[in-house]
Design a protein around this motif. Sequence first.
Motif, PDB file in Angstrom:
ATOM      1  N   ASN A 565      -4.443  13.180  -0.438  1.00 17.76           N
ATOM      2  CA  ASN A 565      -4.833  12.590  -1.530  1.00 17.76           C
ATOM      3  C   ASN A 565      -6.513  11.975  -1.723  1.00 17.76           C
ATOM      4  N   LEU A 566      -6.389  12.269  -2.620  1.00 17.17           N
ATOM      5  CA  LEU A 566      -8.438  12.380  -2.756  1.00 17.17           C
ATOM      6  C   LEU A 566      -8.511  11.259  -3.405  1.00 17.17           C
ATOM      7  N   LEU A 567      -9.812  10.223  -2.653  1.00 18.42           N
ATOM      8  CA  LEU A 567      -9.991   9.125  -3.075  1.00 18.42           C
ATOM      9  C   LEU A 567     -11.345   9.166  -3.546  1.00 18.42           C
ATOM     10  N   PHE A 568     -11.481   9.132  -5.000  1.00 17.61           N
ATOM     11  CA  PHE A 568     -12.792   8.772  -5.896  1.00 17.61           C
ATOM     12  C   PHE A 568     -13.814   7.752  -6.410  1.00 17.61           C
ATOM     13  N   GLY A 583     -11.522  -0.689  -2.098  1.00 17.36           N
ATOM     14  CA  GLY A 583      -9.770  -0.677  -1.006  1.00 17.36           C
ATOM     15  C   GLY A 583      -9.074   0.417  -0.974  1.00 17.36           C
ATOM     16  N   VAL A 584      -8.861   0.933  -0.330  1.00 19.02           N
ATOM     17  CA  VAL A 584      -7.508   1.905  -0.450  1.00 19.02           C
ATOM     18  C   VAL A 584      -6.225   1.578   0.370  1.00 19.02           C
ATOM     19  N   PRO A 585      -5.151   2.477  -0.318  1.00 19.37           N
ATOM     20  CA  PRO A 585      -3.766   1.756   0.130  1.00 19.37           C
ATOM     21  C   PRO A 585      -3.036   2.203   1.592  1.00 19.37           C
ATOM     22  N   THR A 586      -4.067   2.404   1.846  1.00 21.53           N
ATOM     23  CA  THR A 586      -2.997   3.100   3.892  1.00 21.53           C
ATOM     24  C   THR A 586      -4.086   2.748   4.793  1.00 21.53           C
ATOM     25  N   LYS A 587      -3.796   2.827   5.822  1.00 18.81           N
ATOM     26  CA  LYS A 587      -4.519   2.357   6.718  1.00 18.81           C
ATOM     27  C   LYS A 587      -5.247   3.248   7.376  1.00 18.81           C
ATOM     28  N   LYS A 607     -28.017  11.806   6.071  1.00 16.44           N
ATOM     29  CA  LYS A 607     -26.992  12.372   6.638  1.00 16.44           C
ATOM     30  C   LYS A 607     -25.885  10.583   6.880  1.00 16.44           C
ATOM     31  N   ARG A 608     -24.248  11.418   7.218  1.00 16.49           N
ATOM     32  CA  ARG A 608     -23.837   9.848   6.587  1.00 16.49           C
ATOM     33  C   ARG A 608     -22.487  10.403   7.059  1.00 16.49           C
ATOM     34  N   LYS A 609     -21.897   9.406   7.560  1.00 15.42           N
ATOM     35  CA  LYS A 609     -20.589   9.463   8.729  1.00 15.42           C
ATOM     36  C   LYS A 609     -19.528  10.521   7.472  1.00 15.42           C
ATOM     37  N   GLU A 610     -18.348  11.056   8.711  1.00 11.10           N
ATOM     38  CA  GLU A 610     -17.353  11.871   8.003  1.00 11.10           C
ATOM     39  C   GLU A 610     -16.348  11.291   7.883  1.00 11.10           C
ATOM     40  N   ILE A 611     -16.139  10.767   9.048  1.00 13.52           N
ATOM     41  CA  ILE A 611     -14.650   9.294   9.194  1.00 13.52           C
ATOM     42  C   ILE A 611     -15.072   8.305   8.709  1.00 13.52           C
ATOM     43  N   TYR A 612     -14.263   8.063   7.923  1.00 14.55           N
ATOM     44  CA  TYR A 612     -14.114   6.353   7.736  1.00 14.55           C
ATOM     45  C   TYR A 612     -12.769   5.679   7.486  1.00 14.55           C
ATOM     46  N   LYS A 613     -12.758   4.784   8.865  1.00 15.50           N
ATOM     47  CA  LYS A 613     -11.866   4.124   9.380  1.00 15.50           C
ATOM     48  C   LYS A 613     -11.283   2.463   8.740  1.00 15.50           C
ATOM     49  N   PRO A 614     -10.519   2.426   7.392  1.00 14.86           N
ATOM     50  CA  PRO A 614     -10.479   1.182   6.810  1.00 14.86           C
ATOM     51  C   PRO A 614      -9.809   0.144   7.880  1.00 14.86           C
ATOM     52  N   VAL A 615     -10.251  -1.188   7.589  1.00 16.38           N
ATOM     53  CA  VAL A 615      -9.885  -2.381   7.865  1.00 16.38           C
ATOM     54  C   VAL A 615      -8.368  -2.905   7.945  1.00 16.38           C
ATOM     55  N   LYS A 616      -7.901  -3.923   8.491  1.00 14.13           N
ATOM     56  CA  LYS A 616      -7.017  -4.411   6.806  1.00 14.13           C
ATOM     57  C   LYS A 616      -8.132  -5.707   6.900  1.00 14.13           C
ATOM     58  N   LYS A 617      -8.623  -5.572   5.303  1.00 18.52           N
ATOM     59  CA  LYS A 617      -9.272  -6.649   4.672  1.00 18.52           C
ATOM     60  C   LYS A 617      -9.476  -6.225   3.649  1.00 18.52           C
ATOM     61  N   GLU A 618      -8.961  -6.922   2.442  1.00 23.19           N
ATOM     62  CA  GLU A 618      -7.954  -7.006   0.817  1.00 23.19           C
ATOM     63  C   GLU A 618      -9.371  -7.115   0.426  1.00 23.19           C
ATOM     64  N   CYS A 619      -9.451  -5.629  -0.185  1.00 20.37           N
ATOM     65  CA  CYS A 619      -9.995  -5.158  -1.523  1.00 20.37           C
ATOM     66  C   CYS A 619     -10.034  -4.778  -2.827  1.00 20.37           C
ATOM     67  N   ASP A 620     -10.032  -5.062  -3.864  1.00 25.19           N
ATOM     68  CA  ASP A 620      -9.445  -4.308  -5.075  1.00 25.19           C
ATOM     69  C   ASP A 620      -8.065  -4.172  -4.527  1.00 25.19           C
ATOM     70  N   GLY A 621      -7.457  -5.215  -4.488  1.00 26.08           N
ATOM     71  CA  GLY A 621      -6.440  -5.234  -4.669  1.00 26.08           C
ATOM     72  C   GLY A 621      -5.362  -4.361  -4.003  1.00 26.08           C
ATOM     73  N   LYS A 623      -4.337  -3.966   0.411  1.00 26.63           N
ATOM     74  CA  LYS A 623      -4.527  -4.096   1.723  1.00 26.63           C
ATOM     75  C   LYS A 623      -5.938  -3.995   3.473  1.00 26.63           C
ATOM     76  N   TYR A 624      -6.052  -2.593   2.529  1.00 25.56           N
ATOM     77  CA  TYR A 624      -6.832  -2.003   3.523  1.00 25.56           C
ATOM     78  C   TYR A 624      -8.407  -2.195   2.615  1.00 25.56           C
ATOM     79  N   SER A 625      -9.622  -1.433   3.736  1.00 27.51           N
ATOM     80  CA  SER A 625     -10.587  -0.780   2.948  1.00 27.51           C
ATOM     81  C   SER A 625     -11.272  -0.614   3.729  1.00 27.51           C
TER      82      SER A 625
END
Length: 640
Positions: A565-568, A583-587, A607-621, A623-625
């Motif tokens: 899946n792709l998040l824009f 927010g993201v639908p998955t961890k 320079k930016r990180k390549e990998i972002y690890k969602p945490v259990k923090k509600e955002c945009d409705g 569960k993860y963000s």
Amino acid sequence: MVTKKKAVKKLQPYEIGELDHYLFGQGNHYEIYKKLGAHEVTAGKKGVYFAVWAPHAKSVSVIGEFNGWDAAADRMERQEPLGIYTVFVPEAKDGQMYKYCIETESGELIYKADPFANYAELRPGTASRITDVSHLKWTDDRWMESRKKWDNKENPLSIYEVHMGSWMRHPGREDEGFYTYREFAEAITKYVKKMGYTHVELMGIAEHPFDGSWGYQVTGYYAPTSRYGTPEDFAYMINYLHRNGIGVILDWVPAHFPKDAHGLADFDGTPTFEYADPRKGEHPDWGTKIFDYEKPQVRNFLIANALFWIEHFHVDGLRVDAVASMLYLDYGKQDGQWVPNKYGGNQNLEAIEFFKHLNSVVLGRNPGTMMIAEESTAWPKVTGNPEDDGLGFSLKWNMGWMHDFTEYMKLDPYFRKNAHHMMTFSMEYAYSENYILVLSHDEVVHLKCSMLNKMPGEGFDKYANLKAAYAFMTGHPGKKLLFMGQEFAQLREWSEERELDWFLLSEEPHQQIQNWYRDLLHLYKKNPALYELDNDPAGFEWINKDDIFRSIFSFVRHSKGKKKNLLFVCNFTPVAREDYRVGVPTKRQCKLVLNSDEKEYGGSGEKRKEIYKPVKKECDGQKYSFAYPLPAYGVAVFEY
């Protein structure tokens, strides 16, 4: 007493017999172009067999270079019941020019080009040319075989809309410097492969007298324009593109035709191809004639023409121009300028039936091809099945999306919060038809500005706005079309009189936009999430469509089974959001796969990180963000 049976003359394959008359009279002679027109044959000796439909003519002669343009030399024989005139001329040869000299009911002599000619004299000349297109050389078997299984709904479709005569020209030549079909084939293939388009859509290929019509006022429906070479050259181009994995779509114009003296208008001295009543048979705004869709032979002329391009010349699809003008009897007309249908409505009932017939035959005989409607109204079921009262098109241009999108992008970012719905409304009807998102030639002419100059601000702001716009378009459900020159931010509006401003690519901002659009196209082709569920609500999910005051849109495109899946995330203001949380639908971890802030796209290069690890923090409705530093006008695309 035994009566002798009357001997029945055996017809030669090229001759027109009772069955031809019957099928043409019913509107079902799908290969009528093999009988009407000029065809090289051997009837005892080699020559050319001419056949033309002129039902109200008193007499017809073929005149040309083979008989000194003498109307008395080669008079044609009338065949009933349809009024088809034929003659065999042994002196006629390939390449020679000809016309039909038609004596009208009133005794006037008029001179017409052949409606079924496959080649024409270069404008401003108006004669037809004898040419044999029955032995074209094809080596695209692999493409044609794979096309049968190709499904436009589930495969990527990113179209480069091109006007051949102004895409690129030879500098400093005494003539107009047009690329030939063969030269264009090689140049466009190289460019399209580099950029990542899947298809080329060619404007104005059928023969037309006036360059300024862009090919939308056709006089030679069965002839590739001689501006760029011969029919054999045209076939070479299609073959070359196919062998390089590139599809070809042609613009096709069954809505109207011009009044030029040598063309279809009043062909035999009477309204032959057009409606007789000018209230049905003329477009007052365009100064053109409207085909009579009630007449079987006219419907046959058009349906066989569509099949001619697709079956004889291996074209992969037709973009049908001005569909709305055909569906509505009052299109572009004032009271008193149109006639209601038998029920008192403004729908053209014959045109509706024509579309159902056309699309059923073309798509039924040619699996994997496309019929695309340029339809600008809310007419229902344009891409619906004819059996369910749909028109049967494969795809429809999404003019509603185009209008809202461009109007939003023109706004100063400060005012975009008041028009936020213009970017989200399209998802309310995204699945009502099979759509193509289009930014076509019509949007960059007639003082509408180029895509870049639609953007607000100066300098960096213009280019950054355009990058965000193209990213949003790429992520939005629907196939894609962009007009040539807009992929490198052409400054001037398009004109058919000159080539694109390729010199702009020596300037960094234009090169950076081209880099950006190139990588968007390759991202699109590489990721099934961006195309295989375009027509299924399961393929799209808003993350936040209500971030009105920050003018940020975030959404996910899902692949089948949500495998990849792709998040824009798209920021449409010049305000950086260093602490932006999405927010993201998955961890599952999210990988940054496209970042508009890269140096090669005109960004800061930070320079930016390549990998972002969602945490259990509600955002945009959700569960993860995770947090991401979103730059001004920034776009980020993540894969998970």
